[in-house]
Design an enzyme around this catalytic site. Structure first.
Site, PDB file in Angstrom:
ATOM      1  CG  ASP A 163      -2.018   1.019   1.155  1.00 52.36           C
ATOM      2  OD1 ASP A 163      -1.693   2.210   0.996  1.00 52.36           O
ATOM      3  OD2 ASP A 163      -3.187   0.646   1.245  1.00 52.36           O
ATOM      4  CB  ILE A 164       1.055   4.127  -2.333  1.00 52.60           C
ATOM      5  CG1 ILE A 164       2.199   4.988  -2.838  1.00 52.60           C
ATOM      6  CG2 ILE A 164      -0.176   4.964  -2.140  1.00 52.60           C
ATOM      7  CD1 ILE A 164       3.306   4.220  -3.476  1.00 52.60           C
ATOM      8  CD  GLU A 219      -7.784   5.882  -1.483  1.00 52.19           C
ATOM      9  OE1 GLU A 219      -7.665   5.702  -0.245  1.00 52.19           O
ATOM     10  OE2 GLU A 219      -6.814   6.098  -2.224  1.00 52.19           O
ATOM     11  CG  HIS A 270      -8.233  -3.313  -2.383  1.00 51.73           C
ATOM     12  ND1 HIS A 270      -9.151  -2.597  -3.112  1.00 51.73           N
ATOM     13  CD2 HIS A 270      -8.015  -2.595  -1.261  1.00 51.73           C
ATOM     14  CE1 HIS A 270      -9.468  -1.488  -2.472  1.00 51.73           C
ATOM     15  NE2 HIS A 270      -8.800  -1.464  -1.334  1.00 51.73           N
ATOM     16  CG  HIS A 277      -6.396  -2.878   3.271  1.00 46.78           C
ATOM     17  ND1 HIS A 277      -5.653  -1.745   3.070  1.00 46.78           N
ATOM     18  CD2 HIS A 277      -7.596  -2.650   2.686  1.00 46.78           C
ATOM     19  CE1 HIS A 277      -6.380  -0.852   2.401  1.00 46.78           C
ATOM     20  NE2 HIS A 277      -7.562  -1.371   2.161  1.00 46.78           N
TER      21      HIS A 277
HETATM   22  P1  5GP Z   1      -9.748   1.350   0.188  1.00 48.94           P
HETATM   23  O1  5GP Z   1     -10.314   1.337  -1.216  1.00 48.94           O
HETATM   24  O2  5GP Z   1      -9.510  -0.042   0.708  1.00 48.94           O
HETATM   25  O3  5GP Z   1     -10.611   2.173   1.115  1.00 48.94           O
HETATM   26  O4  5GP Z   1      -8.346   2.087   0.145  1.00 48.94           O
HETATM   27  C1  5GP Z   1      -7.490   1.926  -0.958  1.00 48.94           C
HETATM   28  C2  5GP Z   1      -6.064   1.743  -0.497  1.00 48.94           C
HETATM   29  O5  5GP Z   1      -5.267   1.718  -1.647  1.00 48.94           O
HETATM   30  C3  5GP Z   1      -5.549   2.853   0.414  1.00 48.94           C
HETATM   31  O6  5GP Z   1      -4.971   2.280   1.572  1.00 48.94           O
HETATM   32  C4  5GP Z   1      -4.507   3.568  -0.453  1.00 48.94           C
HETATM   33  O7  5GP Z   1      -3.387   4.018   0.288  1.00 48.94           O
HETATM   34  C5  5GP Z   1      -4.117   2.521  -1.467  1.00 48.94           C
HETATM   35  N1  5GP Z   1      -3.784   3.077  -2.772  1.00 48.94           N
HETATM   36  C6  5GP Z   1      -4.501   3.987  -3.470  1.00 48.94           C
HETATM   37  N2  5GP Z   1      -3.902   4.277  -4.635  1.00 48.94           N
HETATM   38  C7  5GP Z   1      -2.770   3.528  -4.679  1.00 48.94           C
HETATM   39  C8  5GP Z   1      -1.723   3.392  -5.631  1.00 48.94           C
HETATM   40  O8  5GP Z   1      -1.708   4.023  -6.684  1.00 48.94           O
HETATM   41  N3  5GP Z   1      -0.723   2.528  -5.320  1.00 48.94           N
HETATM   42  C9  5GP Z   1      -0.715   1.797  -4.171  1.00 48.94           C
HETATM   43  N4  5GP Z   1       0.311   0.989  -3.967  1.00 48.94           N
HETATM   44  N5  5GP Z   1      -1.684   1.913  -3.241  1.00 48.94           N
HETATM   45  C10 5GP Z   1      -2.698   2.768  -3.490  1.00 48.94           C
END
Ligand code: 5GP
Length: 129
Positions: free
Chosen positions: A28-29, A87, A92, A94
């Site tokens: 995760d970035i 987001e 995905h 975590h």
């Molecule tokens: P969620 O959709 O589970 O709420 O959050 C998406 C996750 O993806 C976040 O923790 C965010 O930091 C990560 N994320 C978003 N864009 C990118 C990206 O371009 N690269 C990576 N490696 N992680 C990302």
């Protein structure tokens, strides 16, 4: 095409941890802890519970292998598993190494993680996969 599909395709760089023909794992970035890894199906589906049962099962088994590698790389009590998906509209999981409950606080991120350290972390987990 989702941002994660672009990552899987190699159009956007990532700190890759593991891959097979159906799944991809990368850091995760914006990690909440060192070793915070995302596991995604290559198939583009927004909501994880819209995956067919077989793919959902295989995704979980792939995540289990990644979690074992994380645990070897980052000794911890357990590797926590969470699904948010608020987001990025590409299913995905975590995975976060946990020493205590607070280690999986998604409001707390490591500030400006050093790219060299991220690379080292990804390579370390990959070496245990
Ligand atoms: P969620 O959709 O589970 O709420 O959050 C998406 C996750 O993806 C976040 O923790 C965010 O930091 C990560 N994320 C978003 N864009 C990118 C990206 O371009 N690269 C990576 N490696 N992680 C990302």
């Amino acid at each position: 095409m989702t941002i994660f599909s672009k990552i899987i395709a190699g159009d956007i760089p990532s700190y890759k941890v593991a891959e097979d023909d159906k799944f991809y794992a990368f850091l995760d970035i914006n990690p909440v802890a060192w070793g915070h890894t995302l596991v995604v199906p290559k198939q583009e589906v927004d909501y994880i519970f819209d995956l067919d049962d077989a793919t959902l099962g295989e995704l979980t088994v792939f995540a289990k292998k990644v979690a074992a590698a994380i645990k070897k790389a980052f000794p911890c009590r357990k590797v926590g598993m969470a699904v948010l998906g608020l987001e990025v509209p590409h299913a995905h999981i975590h995975l976060v190494p946990l020493k205590s409950e607070g280690d999986m606080d998604f409001k707390h991120k490591i500030e400006n993680p050093d790219p060299a350290e991220m690379k080292r972390v990804a390579d370390l987990i990959a070496s245990h996969f």
